[in-house]
Write a protein that holds these residues in place. Structure first.
Motif, PDB file in Angstrom:
ATOM      1  N   UNK A  17       4.805   6.387  15.663  1.00  0.00           N
ATOM      2  CA  UNK A  17       3.358   5.401  15.821  1.00  0.00           C
ATOM      3  C   UNK A  17       3.888   4.139  15.504  1.00  0.00           C
ATOM      4  N   UNK A  18       3.637   3.434  14.989  1.00  0.00           N
ATOM      5  CA  UNK A  18       3.282   2.019  14.583  1.00  0.00           C
ATOM      6  C   UNK A  18       2.758   2.246  13.607  1.00  0.00           C
ATOM      7  N   UNK A  19       3.727   2.060  12.636  1.00  0.00           N
ATOM      8  CA  UNK A  19       3.484   2.016  10.466  1.00  0.00           C
ATOM      9  C   UNK A  19       2.271   0.612   9.972  1.00  0.00           C
ATOM     10  N   UNK A  20       1.855  -0.380   9.821  1.00  0.00           N
ATOM     11  CA  UNK A  20       1.311  -1.661   8.809  1.00  0.00           C
ATOM     12  C   UNK A  20       1.578  -1.569   8.104  1.00  0.00           C
ATOM     13  N   UNK A  21       1.909  -0.309   7.520  1.00  0.00           N
ATOM     14  CA  UNK A  21       2.782  -0.568   5.718  1.00  0.00           C
ATOM     15  C   UNK A  21       3.636  -0.672   5.742  1.00  0.00           C
ATOM     16  N   UNK A  22       4.466  -0.070   6.955  1.00  0.00           N
ATOM     17  CA  UNK A  22       6.480   0.224   6.742  1.00  0.00           C
ATOM     18  C   UNK A  22       6.583  -1.567   8.116  1.00  0.00           C
ATOM     19  N   UNK A  23       5.527  -1.691   8.407  1.00  0.00           N
ATOM     20  CA  UNK A  23       6.273  -3.139   9.678  1.00  0.00           C
ATOM     21  C   UNK A  23       7.241  -2.542  10.614  1.00  0.00           C
ATOM     22  N   UNK A  24       7.718  -0.633  11.119  1.00  0.00           N
ATOM     23  CA  UNK A  24       8.127  -0.326  11.953  1.00  0.00           C
ATOM     24  C   UNK A  24       7.574   0.564  12.193  1.00  0.00           C
ATOM     25  N   UNK A  91      11.127   8.017  -1.536  1.00  0.00           N
ATOM     26  CA  UNK A  91      10.404   8.864  -3.095  1.00  0.00           C
ATOM     27  C   UNK A  91       8.893   8.840  -2.813  1.00  0.00           C
ATOM     28  N   UNK A  92       8.122   8.335  -1.976  1.00  0.00           N
ATOM     29  CA  UNK A  92       7.209   8.547  -1.294  1.00  0.00           C
ATOM     30  C   UNK A  92       5.956   7.338  -2.205  1.00  0.00           C
ATOM     31  N   UNK A  93       7.036   6.685  -2.939  1.00  0.00           N
ATOM     32  CA  UNK A  93       6.313   5.552  -2.816  1.00  0.00           C
ATOM     33  C   UNK A  93       6.147   4.277  -2.501  1.00  0.00           C
ATOM     34  N   UNK A  99      12.142  -4.833  -3.765  1.00  0.00           N
ATOM     35  CA  UNK A  99      13.427  -4.275  -2.666  1.00  0.00           C
ATOM     36  C   UNK A  99      13.868  -3.167  -2.763  1.00  0.00           C
ATOM     37  N   UNK A 100      12.551  -2.439  -2.360  1.00  0.00           N
ATOM     38  CA  UNK A 100      12.631  -0.297  -2.279  1.00  0.00           C
ATOM     39  C   UNK A 100      13.113   0.128  -0.507  1.00  0.00           C
ATOM     40  N   UNK A 101      13.068   1.078  -0.681  1.00  0.00           N
ATOM     41  CA  UNK A 101      12.581   1.753   1.404  1.00  0.00           C
ATOM     42  C   UNK A 101      11.834   1.063   1.593  1.00  0.00           C
ATOM     43  N   UNK A 102      10.820   1.243   0.883  1.00  0.00           N
ATOM     44  CA  UNK A 102       9.427   0.393   1.592  1.00  0.00           C
ATOM     45  C   UNK A 102       8.245   1.092   1.082  1.00  0.00           C
ATOM     46  N   UNK A 103       6.845   0.706   1.987  1.00  0.00           N
ATOM     47  CA  UNK A 103       5.564   1.088   1.518  1.00  0.00           C
ATOM     48  C   UNK A 103       5.197   2.255   1.983  1.00  0.00           C
ATOM     49  N   UNK A 104       6.245   3.569   1.734  1.00  0.00           N
ATOM     50  CA  UNK A 104       6.247   4.848   2.134  1.00  0.00           C
ATOM     51  C   UNK A 104       4.088   5.641   1.678  1.00  0.00           C
ATOM     52  N   UNK A 209      17.549   5.144  -4.572  1.00  0.00           N
ATOM     53  CA  UNK A 209      17.967   4.050  -3.348  1.00  0.00           C
ATOM     54  C   UNK A 209      17.168   2.965  -4.189  1.00  0.00           C
ATOM     55  N   UNK A 210      16.653   2.105  -5.099  1.00  0.00           N
ATOM     56  CA  UNK A 210      15.722   1.730  -5.763  1.00  0.00           C
ATOM     57  C   UNK A 210      14.443   1.417  -5.420  1.00  0.00           C
ATOM     58  N   UNK A 211      13.954   2.517  -5.032  1.00  0.00           N
ATOM     59  CA  UNK A 211      12.403   2.756  -5.298  1.00  0.00           C
ATOM     60  C   UNK A 211      11.357   2.700  -6.506  1.00  0.00           C
ATOM     61  N   UNK A 212      12.348   3.467  -8.044  1.00  0.00           N
ATOM     62  CA  UNK A 212      12.050   2.205  -8.881  1.00  0.00           C
ATOM     63  C   UNK A 212      12.594   1.625  -9.501  1.00  0.00           C
TER      64      UNK A 212
END
Length: 311
Positions: A17-24, A91-93, A99-104, A209-212
């Motif tokens: 599904x489309x996630x607004x937080x991820x934009x993807x 890392x679920x953050x 500039x990490x993986x995103x707002x998961x 992976x840049x999460x922190x």
């Protein structure tokens, strides 16, 4: 989400599904039990994958469908919906700001939760919702459960990547410096006859992976870390979800250290926690078994009270 049904067993559907937080698009596998939902809907478990995993990990490597079907058929656990998102090595953050993986974190607690609750007959109360995960997902489950205590009634960590906070004296050290003291900091030789345990420092390799932040930012890690969240709850005298922690005694990443440290912290703070140190390494053969105990624990927490999550 176009979830399928089966005549005699639960089904797993691969959807997105489309996630607004991820934009993807946000990929997710969803296990739906056989039959009609009970009045009020099925309880929901969010089941998280580990590092380098995806939404298919529990289905393809963890044999989760057969395990759920068997436990439900035996009436060991009640029928439930199990949601398995694919989050890369996030890392679920939330990490878009660094500039990490995103707002998961937001994608799971808001976007995914609302998608499931708006498209399936599931419960929407705290005691009808739980979260669990392995390795990186063990960290993620604990982080999300403790950061959003109003959303989850129970949490389970299997071989979770659990580390204590970086001490204030080490906050300005480089990741390379932290790596050098990671193991030496755990055991302190006071004298020839006395060795004490120390801080369980996070491993600072490229697995974050840049999460922190890039490079690894110890202050940012501490801010989001499980032990910080536990300390806040204890200081504010607020409830924490019932916690189940398990880890193999031969874990190649020595993650039993963090498991014991978290259990001790929760127990000292008067918070409910169960700890199991099992036989085995950091492998799927262990998680295929420990998920059974985790599911039993979570099933025992459904309906403990009637607190309702507020949006």
């Amino acid at each position: 989400m176009g979830l399928a049904t089966s005549a005699d067993a639960g089904t797993i559907s691969d959807a997105s599904f489309r996630s607004g937080a991820l934009g993807a698009e946000f990929p997710v596998n969803v296990y739906k039990p056989d039959g009609e939902a009970p009045q009020g809907g099925w309880p929901v478990l969010y089941l998280l994958h580990g590092h380098d995993g995806n939404q298919n990990s529990w289905r393809d490597l963890g044999d989760i469908q057969a395990t759920l079907d068997r436990l439900i058929a035996e009436k060991t656990i009640r029928p439930l919906v199990v949601v398995m998102p694919g989050v890369t090595n996030s890392w679920y953050v939330d990490s878009a700001a660094v500039d990490g993986p995103g707002d998961y974190e937001t994608a799971i607690t808001a976007d995914l939760r609302h998608e499931i609750e708006n498209t399936m007959t599931v419960r929407k109360d705290r005691e009808g919702r739980a979260i669990a995960g392995l390795s990186m997902g063990g960290f993620g489950a604990l982080h999300l459960a403790y950061a959003y205590g109003d959303l989850y009634g129970a949490v389970a960590s299997m071989s979770g990547a659990i580390w204590q906070n970086v001490p204030a004296s080490d906050l300005d050290k480089t990741p390379a410096d932290l790596k050098l003291i990671e193991d030496s900091a755990f055991f302190h030789r006071v004298d020839r006859a006395t060795v004490t345990s120390g801080v369980v420092l996070p491993s600072t390799g490229d697995h974050f992976s840049g999460a922190f932040g890039t490079p690894f930012d110890a202050r940012l890690f501490n801010e989001k870390n499980i032990f910080t969240l536990v300390a806040q709850h204890i200081a504010e005298q607020t409830d924490l979800p019932a916690t189940f922690i398990t880890c193999g005694d031969d874990d190649g990443f020595f993650l039993w250290r963090g498991a014991v440290a978290l259990h001790e912290t929760l127990q000292a703070g008067g918070r409910p926690s169960e700890l199991r140190i099992t036989d085995g390494d950091h492998v799927w053969s262990v998680w295929k078994l420990t998920i059974i105990d985790a599911l039993r624990f979570i099933d025992g927490q459904w309906d403990k009270n009637e607190d309702v999550a507020r949006d």
